[in-house]
Design an enzyme around this catalytic site. Structure first.
Site, PDB file in Angstrom:
ATOM      1  N   GLU A 177       1.279  -1.289  -0.153  1.00 44.31           N
ATOM      2  CA  GLU A 177      -0.208   0.029   0.126  1.00 44.31           C
ATOM      3  C   GLU A 177       0.981   1.144  -0.127  1.00 44.31           C
ATOM      4  OE1 GLU A 177      -2.674  -0.249   3.134  1.00 44.31           O
ATOM      5  OE2 GLU A 177      -3.489  -2.469   3.096  1.00 44.31           O
ATOM      6  N   GLU A 293      -6.160 -10.849  -0.735  1.00 44.08           N
ATOM      7  CA  GLU A 293      -6.612 -10.492   0.168  1.00 44.08           C
ATOM      8  C   GLU A 293      -8.508 -10.545  -0.256  1.00 44.08           C
ATOM      9  OE1 GLU A 293      -5.448  -7.389   2.604  1.00 44.08           O
ATOM     10  OE2 GLU A 293      -3.438  -7.622   2.257  1.00 44.08           O
TER      11      GLU A 293
HETATM   12  O1  G3I Z   1      -2.845  -8.283  19.696  1.00 43.69           O
HETATM   13  C1  G3I Z   1      -3.313  -7.666  20.177  1.00 43.69           C
HETATM   14  C2  G3I Z   1      -3.558  -7.546  20.636  1.00 43.69           C
HETATM   15  O2  G3I Z   1      -3.260  -8.289  21.954  1.00 43.69           O
HETATM   16  C3  G3I Z   1      -5.075  -6.585  21.531  1.00 43.69           C
HETATM   17  O3  G3I Z   1      -5.461  -6.222  22.385  1.00 43.69           O
HETATM   18  C4  G3I Z   1      -5.719  -5.485  20.396  1.00 43.69           C
HETATM   19  C5  G3I Z   1      -6.582  -4.678  21.078  1.00 43.69           C
HETATM   20  O4  G3I Z   1      -5.412  -3.374  20.809  1.00 43.69           O
HETATM   21  O5  G3I Z   1      -5.630  -6.102  19.415  1.00 43.69           O
HETATM   22  C6  G3I Z   1      -4.471  -6.941  18.991  1.00 43.69           C
HETATM   23  O6  G3I Z   1      -3.455  -6.535  17.299  1.00 43.69           O
HETATM   24  C7  G3I Z   1      -4.587  -6.552  15.935  1.00 43.69           C
HETATM   25  C8  G3I Z   1      -4.611  -7.111  15.319  1.00 43.69           C
HETATM   26  O7  G3I Z   1      -5.453  -6.927  14.392  1.00 43.69           O
HETATM   27  C9  G3I Z   1      -4.348  -8.643  15.842  1.00 43.69           C
HETATM   28  O8  G3I Z   1      -6.121  -8.680  16.011  1.00 43.69           O
HETATM   29  C10 G3I Z   1      -4.537  -4.659  15.819  1.00 43.69           C
HETATM   30  O9  G3I Z   1      -5.004  -3.906  16.895  1.00 43.69           O
HETATM   31  C11 G3I Z   1      -5.316  -4.583  14.672  1.00 43.69           C
HETATM   32  O10 G3I Z   1      -4.423  -3.083  14.007  1.00 43.69           O
HETATM   33  C12 G3I Z   1      -4.705  -5.897  13.714  1.00 43.69           C
HETATM   34  O11 G3I Z   1      -5.635  -5.290  13.058  1.00 43.69           O
HETATM   35  C13 G3I Z   1      -5.171  -5.887  11.336  1.00 43.69           C
HETATM   36  C14 G3I Z   1      -4.984  -4.506  10.455  1.00 43.69           C
HETATM   37  O12 G3I Z   1      -4.634  -5.665   9.181  1.00 43.69           O
HETATM   38  C15 G3I Z   1      -4.035  -3.919  10.551  1.00 43.69           C
HETATM   39  O13 G3I Z   1      -2.595  -4.531  10.493  1.00 43.69           O
HETATM   40  C16 G3I Z   1      -6.418  -6.931  10.688  1.00 43.69           C
HETATM   41  O14 G3I Z   1      -6.344  -8.526  11.979  1.00 43.69           O
HETATM   42  C17 G3I Z   1      -6.204  -7.217   9.398  1.00 43.69           C
HETATM   43  O15 G3I Z   1      -7.201  -8.519   8.576  1.00 43.69           O
HETATM   44  C18 G3I Z   1      -4.843  -5.778   8.743  1.00 43.69           C
HETATM   45  O16 G3I Z   1      -5.250  -6.720   7.353  1.00 43.69           O
HETATM   46  C19 G3I Z   1      -4.908  -6.086   6.813  1.00 43.69           C
HETATM   47  C20 G3I Z   1      -3.782  -6.650   5.246  1.00 43.69           C
HETATM   48  O17 G3I Z   1      -2.915  -6.521   6.616  1.00 43.69           O
HETATM   49  C21 G3I Z   1      -3.657  -5.319   4.355  1.00 43.69           C
HETATM   50  N1  G3I Z   1      -4.849  -5.172   3.906  1.00 43.69           N
HETATM   51  C22 G3I Z   1      -5.198  -4.772   4.265  1.00 43.69           C
HETATM   52  C23 G3I Z   1      -6.456  -5.914   4.973  1.00 43.69           C
HETATM   53  C24 G3I Z   1      -7.570  -5.459   5.866  1.00 43.69           C
HETATM   54  O18 G3I Z   1      -7.188  -3.930   6.684  1.00 43.69           O
END
Ligand code: G3I
Length: 384
Positions: A177, A293
């Site tokens: 991105e 994705e």
């Molecule tokens: O693991 C921590 C947990 O310990 C904590 O309590 C909680 C609350 O802060 O956060 C948890 O981490 C989260 C993680 O997902 C696991 O659930 C992160 O905050 C959260 O930002 C993360 O979101 C992911 C996001 O990318 C950002 O990395 C989503 O699961 C994931 O589906 C999403 O995937 C993205 C691709 O990487 C790129 N393309 C878009 C796609 C959808 O947004």
């Protein structure tokens, strides 16, 4: 005179408002009726019970999905269904900085290694997501990375992470991105810490470092919002092509474009010819293409599950018929396999509060019409 003019003006406003209410009154039922016709005319018949990984493989394609340690380690049912349907696994978060990098000098490969072992034991390939992104950066990043050390930090990360998994990766999303035309740069690049500290060359640097660390992995530039016929997405397609042309002209080792494929049902115009031309333009650069994705946001669809599933399946069918027609497309991955685990539930929920249904398997890991649409697309795809 003033009174007469304001009366005429007022009348105009009334008629205009009335007309728009009438058109809305007519437009919505017409749209619902069209959806029902659309729903009825689709054919999602599939021959046999073979899983998606086999149907893809029969055409020289790879099919898989994203999952996580949390989902697979604690859910044997899902683990078995996942391995049955998927020929490749991509960790949702385990290979992002946020999960990999507890500190400026430390790496935590535990979850990534568990997933790599799971994939290997189940005969699945593995893809890495993502070495360089502006999101999912650890809390220590902002205070510890700057113009002076950013290159060394980036190169050390890529060498260590891509080196750790060297020989095990079918592909890496090396940079994710990096395009965002709305930031107003002539090159369409997104204003990120990487760009600020290192300039546009950070992308070339990242690919060169990844190629050095893992010469066997297919090196992918991954991006999103490239699928529909809107001015925003047209601008993104133009910017992505420009980026890829530049990288290729400098002999930077980018080998594929990852199109994320986060699709929307009933939100934006889908023009097959536009997408098909974009795929041809990318392929003409000598690049492979992966849909990395894939899922379908269903918030604008009726609540009725039978209707909604058919419309979602129709979105899959229309998109994959275009995508799989391009010989440079080598693989398709969903961002999740089951509706039980999808990022869309939290980020694009439905107004009626009903559970979203964006993926091939339902909450109980049973196949849906979306699964049939994907299966049918592989069955109808030309062989590679
Ligand atoms: O693991 C921590 C947990 O310990 C904590 O309590 C909680 C609350 O802060 O956060 C948890 O981490 C989260 C993680 O997902 C696991 O659930 C992160 O905050 C959260 O930002 C993360 O979101 C992911 C996001 O990318 C950002 O990395 C989503 O699961 C994931 O589906 C999403 O995937 C993205 C691709 O990487 C790129 N393309 C878009 C796609 C959808 O947004």
């Amino acid at each position: 005179m003033y009174k007469r003019r304001s009366f005429v003006f007022g009348l105009g406003v009334l008629v205009g408002a009335g007309a728009s209410i009438i058109t809305e009154k007519i437009k919505q039922p017409m749209a619902d009726m069209w959806q029902k016709i659309e729903v009825a005319r689709r054919d999602f018949t599939v021959v046999g019970e073979q899983p998606l990984r086999e149907r893809a493989q029969a055409k020289g394609l790879i099919y898989g999905a994203a999952s996580s340690y949390q989902e697979l380690a604690k859910n044997v049912d899902l683990a078995n269904r996942f391995a049955a349907e998927c020929g490749i696994l991509v960790p949702v978060n385990s290979m992002k900085w946020q999960e990999l990098r507890p500190g400026p000098k430390t790496f935590d490969f535990n979850q990534g290694d568990w997933l790599a072992k799971f994939a290997s034991e189940r005969g699945m390939q593995l893809r890495g997501h993502t070495l360089i992104w502006h999101k999912a950066l650890p809390d220590w990043f902002e205070a510890n990375v700057n113009k002076q050390n950013a290159e060394q930090v980036m190169l050390e990360h890529i060498a260590t992470v891509a080196g750790h998994y060297a020989g095990k990766m079918q592909s890496w999303d090396v940079v994710n991105e990096a395009i965002f035309p709305a930031n107003g740069r002539s090159d369409g690049l997104r204003r990120t810490p990487w760009l600020e500290f290192l300039g546009p060359e950070y992308i070339d640097l990242a690919f060169q470092a990844a190629a050095q660390a893992d010469p066997q992995a297919l090196l992918v530039y991954n991006d999103h919002r490239l699928d529909y016929d809107t001015p925003e997405m047209e601008g993104r397609r133009v910017a992505v092509l420009k980026l890829l042309e530049g990288l290729k002209s400098r002999k930077t080792p980018v080998q594929a474009l990852g199109i994320q494929g986060h699709l929307f049902a009933n939100e934006m115009p889908f023009k097959p010819k536009k997408l098909r031309q974009f795929l041809s333009d990318v392929a003409s650069l000598g690049l492979k293409i992966m849909i990395t994705e894939l899922d379908v946001t269903d918030r604008m669809l009726p609540g009725d599950i039978a209707v909604r599933d058919r419309l979602v399946a129709g979105v899959y069918q229309d998109y994959l018929d275009v995508v799989l027609d391009e010989p440079a497309v080598i693989g398709v991955l969903n961002w999740g396999l089951s509706d039980r685990y999808t990022w869309i539930a939290g980020v694009r929920p439905r107004d009626d509060g009903m559970a979203v249904r964006p993926l091939p398997l339902d909450q109980d890991f049973q196949r849906k019409l979306a699964w049939q649409a994907i299966a049918r697309a592989f069955d109808n795809a030309p062989s590679r």
